[in-house]
Design a protein around this motif. Structure first.
Motif, PDB file in Angstrom:
ATOM      1  N   UNK A 113       0.830  -1.264  -0.100  1.00  0.00           N
ATOM      2  CA  UNK A 113       0.086   0.050  -0.067  1.00  0.00           C
ATOM      3  C   UNK A 113       0.913   1.398   0.144  1.00  0.00           C
ATOM      4  N   UNK A 114       2.022   1.268   0.817  1.00  0.00           N
ATOM      5  CA  UNK A 114       3.051   2.385   0.867  1.00  0.00           C
ATOM      6  C   UNK A 114       3.554   2.734  -0.534  1.00  0.00           C
ATOM      7  N   UNK A 115       4.050   1.566  -1.072  1.00  0.00           N
ATOM      8  CA  UNK A 115       4.461   1.739  -2.507  1.00  0.00           C
ATOM      9  C   UNK A 115       3.629   2.423  -3.446  1.00  0.00           C
ATOM     10  N   UNK A 116       2.399   1.762  -3.700  1.00  0.00           N
ATOM     11  CA  UNK A 116       1.403   2.220  -4.586  1.00  0.00           C
ATOM     12  C   UNK A 116       0.871   3.599  -4.347  1.00  0.00           C
ATOM     13  N   UNK A 117       1.037   3.990  -2.802  1.00  0.00           N
ATOM     14  CA  UNK A 117       0.400   5.573  -2.568  1.00  0.00           C
ATOM     15  C   UNK A 117       1.614   6.342  -3.312  1.00  0.00           C
ATOM     16  N   UNK A 118       2.955   6.084  -2.819  1.00  0.00           N
ATOM     17  CA  UNK A 118       4.099   6.996  -3.336  1.00  0.00           C
ATOM     18  C   UNK A 118       4.063   6.984  -4.866  1.00  0.00           C
ATOM     19  N   UNK A 119       3.597   5.793  -5.471  1.00  0.00           N
ATOM     20  CA  UNK A 119       3.705   5.719  -6.979  1.00  0.00           C
ATOM     21  C   UNK A 119       2.387   6.725  -7.432  1.00  0.00           C
ATOM     22  N   UNK A 120       1.448   6.683  -6.804  1.00  0.00           N
ATOM     23  CA  UNK A 120       0.364   7.796  -7.161  1.00  0.00           C
ATOM     24  C   UNK A 120       0.696   9.001  -7.118  1.00  0.00           C
ATOM     25  N   UNK A 121       1.377   9.050  -5.816  1.00  0.00           N
ATOM     26  CA  UNK A 121       2.069  10.690  -5.750  1.00  0.00           C
ATOM     27  C   UNK A 121       2.776  11.136  -6.858  1.00  0.00           C
ATOM     28  N   UNK A 122       3.865  10.195  -7.080  1.00  0.00           N
ATOM     29  CA  UNK A 122       4.777  10.566  -8.151  1.00  0.00           C
ATOM     30  C   UNK A 122       4.393  10.453  -9.513  1.00  0.00           C
ATOM     31  N   UNK A 123       3.238   9.565  -9.968  1.00  0.00           N
ATOM     32  CA  UNK A 123       2.818   9.610 -11.384  1.00  0.00           C
ATOM     33  C   UNK A 123       1.882  10.671 -11.682  1.00  0.00           C
ATOM     34  N   UNK A 124       1.942  11.402 -12.721  1.00  0.00           N
ATOM     35  CA  UNK A 124       0.784  12.292 -13.024  1.00  0.00           C
ATOM     36  C   UNK A 124      -0.183  11.354 -13.938  1.00  0.00           C
ATOM     37  N   UNK A 125      -1.565  11.918 -13.610  1.00  0.00           N
ATOM     38  CA  UNK A 125      -2.665  11.137 -14.407  1.00  0.00           C
ATOM     39  C   UNK A 125      -2.090  10.930 -15.894  1.00  0.00           C
ATOM     40  N   UNK A 126      -1.622  11.750 -16.489  1.00  0.00           N
ATOM     41  CA  UNK A 126      -1.300  11.790 -18.108  1.00  0.00           C
ATOM     42  C   UNK A 126      -0.441  10.813 -18.412  1.00  0.00           C
ATOM     43  N   UNK A 127       0.532  10.500 -17.153  1.00  0.00           N
ATOM     44  CA  UNK A 127       1.426   9.436 -17.407  1.00  0.00           C
ATOM     45  C   UNK A 127       0.790   7.812 -17.446  1.00  0.00           C
ATOM     46  N   UNK A 177       3.571  16.029  -4.347  1.00  0.00           N
ATOM     47  CA  UNK A 177       4.302  15.703  -5.788  1.00  0.00           C
ATOM     48  C   UNK A 177       5.779  16.355  -5.795  1.00  0.00           C
ATOM     49  N   UNK A 178       6.136  17.701  -5.527  1.00  0.00           N
ATOM     50  CA  UNK A 178       7.193  18.176  -5.578  1.00  0.00           C
ATOM     51  C   UNK A 178       8.229  17.376  -4.611  1.00  0.00           C
ATOM     52  N   UNK A 179       7.743  17.013  -3.262  1.00  0.00           N
ATOM     53  CA  UNK A 179       8.484  16.492  -2.415  1.00  0.00           C
ATOM     54  C   UNK A 179       9.231  14.904  -2.994  1.00  0.00           C
ATOM     55  N   UNK A 180       8.227  14.264  -3.600  1.00  0.00           N
ATOM     56  CA  UNK A 180       8.350  12.963  -4.258  1.00  0.00           C
ATOM     57  C   UNK A 180       9.527  13.119  -5.307  1.00  0.00           C
ATOM     58  N   UNK A 181       9.469  14.130  -6.054  1.00  0.00           N
ATOM     59  CA  UNK A 181      10.442  14.218  -7.148  1.00  0.00           C
ATOM     60  C   UNK A 181      11.708  14.759  -6.651  1.00  0.00           C
ATOM     61  N   UNK A 182      11.845  15.344  -5.382  1.00  0.00           N
ATOM     62  CA  UNK A 182      13.105  15.642  -4.579  1.00  0.00           C
ATOM     63  C   UNK A 182      13.826  14.499  -4.141  1.00  0.00           C
ATOM     64  N   UNK A 183      12.832  13.420  -3.752  1.00  0.00           N
ATOM     65  CA  UNK A 183      13.374  12.392  -2.862  1.00  0.00           C
ATOM     66  C   UNK A 183      13.236  10.820  -3.875  1.00  0.00           C
ATOM     67  N   UNK A 184      13.453  10.983  -4.928  1.00  0.00           N
ATOM     68  CA  UNK A 184      13.216   9.658  -5.832  1.00  0.00           C
ATOM     69  C   UNK A 184      13.968   8.572  -5.074  1.00  0.00           C
ATOM     70  N   UNK A 185      15.336   8.942  -4.640  1.00  0.00           N
ATOM     71  CA  UNK A 185      16.132   7.860  -4.106  1.00  0.00           C
ATOM     72  C   UNK A 185      15.629   7.168  -3.040  1.00  0.00           C
ATOM     73  N   UNK A 186      14.927   7.925  -2.060  1.00  0.00           N
ATOM     74  CA  UNK A 186      14.068   7.230  -0.880  1.00  0.00           C
ATOM     75  C   UNK A 186      13.083   6.570  -1.421  1.00  0.00           C
ATOM     76  N   UNK A 187      12.459   6.853  -2.453  1.00  0.00           N
ATOM     77  CA  UNK A 187      11.446   5.833  -2.833  1.00  0.00           C
ATOM     78  C   UNK A 187      11.890   4.739  -3.579  1.00  0.00           C
ATOM     79  N   UNK A 188      13.066   4.707  -4.217  1.00  0.00           N
ATOM     80  CA  UNK A 188      13.558   3.553  -4.933  1.00  0.00           C
ATOM     81  C   UNK A 188      14.307   2.652  -3.735  1.00  0.00           C
ATOM     82  N   UNK A 189      14.577   3.171  -2.627  1.00  0.00           N
ATOM     83  CA  UNK A 189      15.083   2.313  -1.734  1.00  0.00           C
ATOM     84  C   UNK A 189      13.904   1.822  -0.856  1.00  0.00           C
TER      85      UNK A 189
END
Length: 329
Positions: free
Chosen positions: A43-57, A187-199
């Motif tokens: 659930x946490x992974x999909x939440x952050x993917x929802x934050x990071x992914x734009x609707x158009x993507x 969204x902006x926070x997720x863009x700045x912390x891609x490494x954290x989401x990847x980990x």
């Protein structure tokens, strides 16, 4: 060039060792409650993917119908056919229950969490992986028992659609929607912390590996059978995986899929779910005295696919990306 140890591959080996030494905490019903802990991680992974992914993507991934067709045809048509072809010469090596278990493995849907997490770690097309992983789980509710029914020449085995769909909505769809709704704030926070989401993605994969091996050790699937039988299942699983992966790669190259789409197709098309496989088996084969033997092939295939796919993801993540063409929105 100086050698730099890969913490993720080291973590994979450590997770297996830890499961061998201490299987009880991570096994089903253990103090870590993996049945809930893993779902929370998903659930946490999909939440952050929802934050990071734009609707158009996400829409762009949804509309990639050639990739979806390749993945679903591989999962529910090519896999079972190859399974039948591989089982034909193994009649003298495997018992009927183990052959049924091997075919059950071939008929299962793809994984959800690890397919998306591995695609993200390899810098593949995450929207395509999200769409296919979700679609595979829904289609599998109908096609998996249908394939098993055809194999057994029986009918009447059904699955509780309501419970399966509710579980998907609760742990996958709702977190993704929640992430989309909070995108303007995070969204902006997720863009700045891609490494954290990847980990975070990779950490969840390590958790899946640990709990998978814990269940294997707890259920004693590595013992109680002749070594030759386990060797045949292991070799058959490896052969099955690489036949499927090689074929998916060939098809993707023939259709000129971009590298990102090919990565998503390989991970979603070559993987099989243990999380859905166990409850499916308990319903389809309710009362079967050899259900442990039926589950043995998926218990071996599941950690095997995670190890191979994790190594592939780590390799593909180091590739040089071509600059993306500019698009106007």
């Amino acid at each position: 060039m100086k050698f730099k140890p890969d913490w993720f591959l080291i973590g994979m080996a450590f997770a297996v060792l830890l499961a061998w030494l201490f299987p009880d905490p991570g096994a089903h019903g253990g103090i870590l409650h993996p049945e809930l802990l893993t779902k929370l991680g998903v659930a946490l992974i999909f939440f952050w993917h929802g934050v990071a992914l734009s609707f158009s993507a996400l829409k762009a991934g949804t509309l990639r119908w050639p990739v979806h067709l390749v993945v679903q045809a591989t999962t529910f048509l090519f896999f079972p056919v190859i399974g039948l072809l591989l089982l034909w010469p193994l009649k003298g090596w495997l018992s009927p229950d183990l052959r049924l278990g091997f075919f059950f493995l071939c008929a299962l849907p793809s994984t959800v969490s690890s397919s998306v997490a591995l695609t993200a770690a390899a810098r593949g097309n995450v929207p395509v992986a999200v769409f296919n992983a979700t679609l595979s789980s829904l289609i599998g509710v109908f096609l998996t028992p249908l394939w098993i029914g055809l194999e057994l020449k029986t009918s009447g085995n059904t699955l509780p659609l309501g419970n399966v769909i509710l579980d998907l909505v609760l742990w996958l769809v709702l977190p993704l929607i929640a992430g989309q709704l909070t995108r303007p704030l995070l969204g902006d926070w997720a863009a700045r912390h891609k490494k954290f989401i990847n980990r975070l993605d990779r950490g969840t994969i390590l958790l899946l590996v640990y709990t998978s091996f814990c269940d294997s050790m707890k259920w004693h699937v590595w013992s109680g059978h002749a070594k030759s039988t386990l060797l045949v299942i292991l070799v058959g699983s490896v052969l099955l995986f690489f036949i499927v992966m090689w074929t998916v790669n060939l098809v993707c190259n023939a259709l000129h899929f971009p590298t990102e789409d090919r990565i998503a197709a390989v991970f979603c098309g070559s993987k099989k779910t243990l999380a859905s496989g166990v409850p499916m088996a308990r319903l389809i084969f309710a009362g079967h005295p050899a259900i442990g033997l039926i589950l043995l092939p998926i218990m071996i295939y599941h950690p095997l696919q995670l190890i191979i796919c994790s190594a592939l993801a780590n390799r593909w993540a180091r590739r040089t990306l071509k600059p993306a063409p500019r698009t106007t929105t």
